[in-house]
Design an enzyme around this catalytic site. Structure first.
Site, short mmCIF file in Angstrom:
data_model
loop_
_atom_site.label_atom_id
_atom_site.label_comp_id
_atom_site.label_asym_id
_atom_site.label_seq_id
_atom_site.Cartn_x
_atom_site.Cartn_y
_atom_site.Cartn_z
N HIS A 144 -1.84 -5.40 1.31
CA HIS A 144 -3.12 -6.06 1.05
C HIS A 144 -2.86 -7.44 0.48
CE1 HIS A 144 -7.03 -7.09 -0.59
NE2 HIS A 144 -6.36 -7.48 -1.66
N ARG A 201 -1.56 -14.58 3.61
CA ARG A 201 -2.32 -13.91 4.68
C ARG A 201 -1.65 -14.14 6.03
NH1 ARG A 201 -6.75 -10.45 3.84
NH2 ARG A 201 -7.74 -11.35 5.68
N ARG A 226 2.88 -7.15 9.00
CA ARG A 226 2.23 -6.09 9.78
C ARG A 226 2.76 -6.05 11.21
NH1 ARG A 226 -3.65 -7.67 7.27
NH2 ARG A 226 -3.68 -6.21 5.50
N TYR A 274 -12.36 -2.35 -3.14
CA TYR A 274 -12.84 -2.38 -1.75
C TYR A 274 -14.37 -2.41 -1.67
CZ TYR A 274 -8.22 -1.77 0.38
OH TYR A 274 -6.93 -1.95 0.83
N LYS A 323 0.84 -1.21 0.00
CA LYS A 323 0.00 0.00 0.00
C LYS A 323 0.88 1.26 0.00
CE LYS A 323 -3.77 -2.36 2.46
NZ LYS A 323 -4.68 -2.32 3.65
N PHE A 345 -15.44 3.52 7.49
CA PHE A 345 -14.11 3.97 7.07
C PHE A 345 -13.88 3.83 5.56
CE2 PHE A 345 -13.88 -0.43 8.56
CZ PHE A 345 -13.30 -1.08 7.48
N GLU A 391 -9.59 -9.79 -7.87
CA GLU A 391 -8.61 -8.71 -7.70
C GLU A 391 -7.52 -8.75 -8.77
OE1 GLU A 391 -7.57 -9.24 -3.58
OE2 GLU A 391 -9.55 -8.57 -2.90
N THR A 414 -5.14 -8.06 10.48
CA THR A 414 -5.50 -6.77 9.87
C THR A 414 -5.02 -5.60 10.73
OG1 THR A 414 -7.45 -7.80 8.91
CG2 THR A 414 -7.43 -5.40 9.00
P1 GTP Z 1 -6.73 -6.15 3.18
O1 GTP Z 1 -5.74 -7.20 2.81
O2 GTP Z 1 -6.19 -4.74 3.02
O3 GTP Z 1 -8.07 -6.34 2.51
O4 GTP Z 1 -6.91 -6.31 4.73
P2 GTP Z 1 -7.74 -7.40 5.51
O5 GTP Z 1 -8.38 -8.37 4.55
O6 GTP Z 1 -6.84 -7.92 6.55
O7 GTP Z 1 -8.85 -6.52 6.18
P3 GTP Z 1 -10.29 -6.09 5.62
O8 GTP Z 1 -10.49 -6.56 4.22
O9 GTP Z 1 -11.29 -6.44 6.65
O10 GTP Z 1 -10.15 -4.51 5.61
C1 GTP Z 1 -9.58 -3.86 4.50
C2 GTP Z 1 -8.68 -2.74 4.98
O11 GTP Z 1 -9.48 -1.75 5.58
C3 GTP Z 1 -7.69 -3.13 6.08
O12 GTP Z 1 -6.50 -3.66 5.56
C4 GTP Z 1 -7.45 -1.81 6.77
O13 GTP Z 1 -6.39 -1.10 6.15
C5 GTP Z 1 -8.73 -1.07 6.57
N1 GTP Z 1 -9.50 -1.04 7.80
C6 GTP Z 1 -10.10 -2.08 8.43
N2 GTP Z 1 -10.71 -1.66 9.55
C7 GTP Z 1 -10.47 -0.32 9.62
C8 GTP Z 1 -10.83 0.70 10.52
O14 GTP Z 1 -11.50 0.46 11.53
N3 GTP Z 1 -10.39 1.98 10.22
C9 GTP Z 1 -9.65 2.25 9.12
N4 GTP Z 1 -9.25 3.51 8.87
N5 GTP Z 1 -9.30 1.32 8.24
C10 GTP Z 1 -9.70 0.05 8.49
MG MG Z 2 -9.52 -7.79 2.88
#
Ligand code: GTP
Ligand code: MG
Length: 148
Positions: A115, A85, A102, A49, A9, A57, A126, A91
């Protein structure tokens, strides 16, 4: 073989972590089949997304992912979706184990560096959003006989 979509990112690019992150997947034994540095167009970010459209958010997320270049990648390997993952970590970086990406490099959920697709369906979707078929390369990777 299974493929996944991974993306450093904008925070990871700005912090100079492209090399560190790609090195982990290379050393693991996965095969890089596509990569590019790019600005994500706003419509592409909203499509990518889409599952989070109703989340509070969502706007922040789209603003962030379009705020600077990302490093988009397709990686291939046995169980690469789930393993990537695990290598990324939780996350929210506060819950991410040490030795995960992370866990090692990020502090806040909104700036969590990387991501990764979360299922075969997401991976196919994707990869299709970010890469054209002709941008993916098929080749015999030297040393793969020592991985499989
Ligand atoms: P990705 O690989 O980025 O998709 O992450 P993930 O699959 O581990 O998490 P998810 O798909 O649930 O959320 C997508 C992205 O949204 C996360 O990677 C975070 O960067 C962002 N995100 C999730 N929760 C929050 C939140 O509460 N606040 C903010 N600002 N961003 C969030
Ligand atoms: Mg995700």
């Amino acid at each position: 073989m299974e493929k996944t979509y991974l993306m450093v990112k904008p925070d990871g690019v700005q912090r100079g972590l492209i090399g560190e992150i790609t090195a982990r997947f290379e050393k693991k034994g996965f095969r890089l089949v596509g990569a590019k540095l790019m600005h994500v167009p706003r419509e592409t970010a909203e499509q990518h997304y889409g599952e989070h459209k109703e989340r509070p958010f969502f706007g922040e997320l789209v603003d962030f992912i379009t705020s600077g270049p990302v490093f988009a990648m397709v990686w291939e390997g046995e169980n690469v979706i789930a393993t990537a993952r695990q290598m990324m970590g939780a996350t929210n970086p506060k819950d991410a184990a040490p030795a995960t990406i992370r866990g090692d490099y990020a502090v806040s959920v909104g700036k969590n560096i990387i991501h990764g697709s979360d299922s075969p369906e997401s991976a196919a979707r994707e990869i299709g959003i970010f890469f054209k078929e002709e941008e993916l390369t098929d080749y015999q990777k030297s040393g793969s006989e020592w991985v499989y």
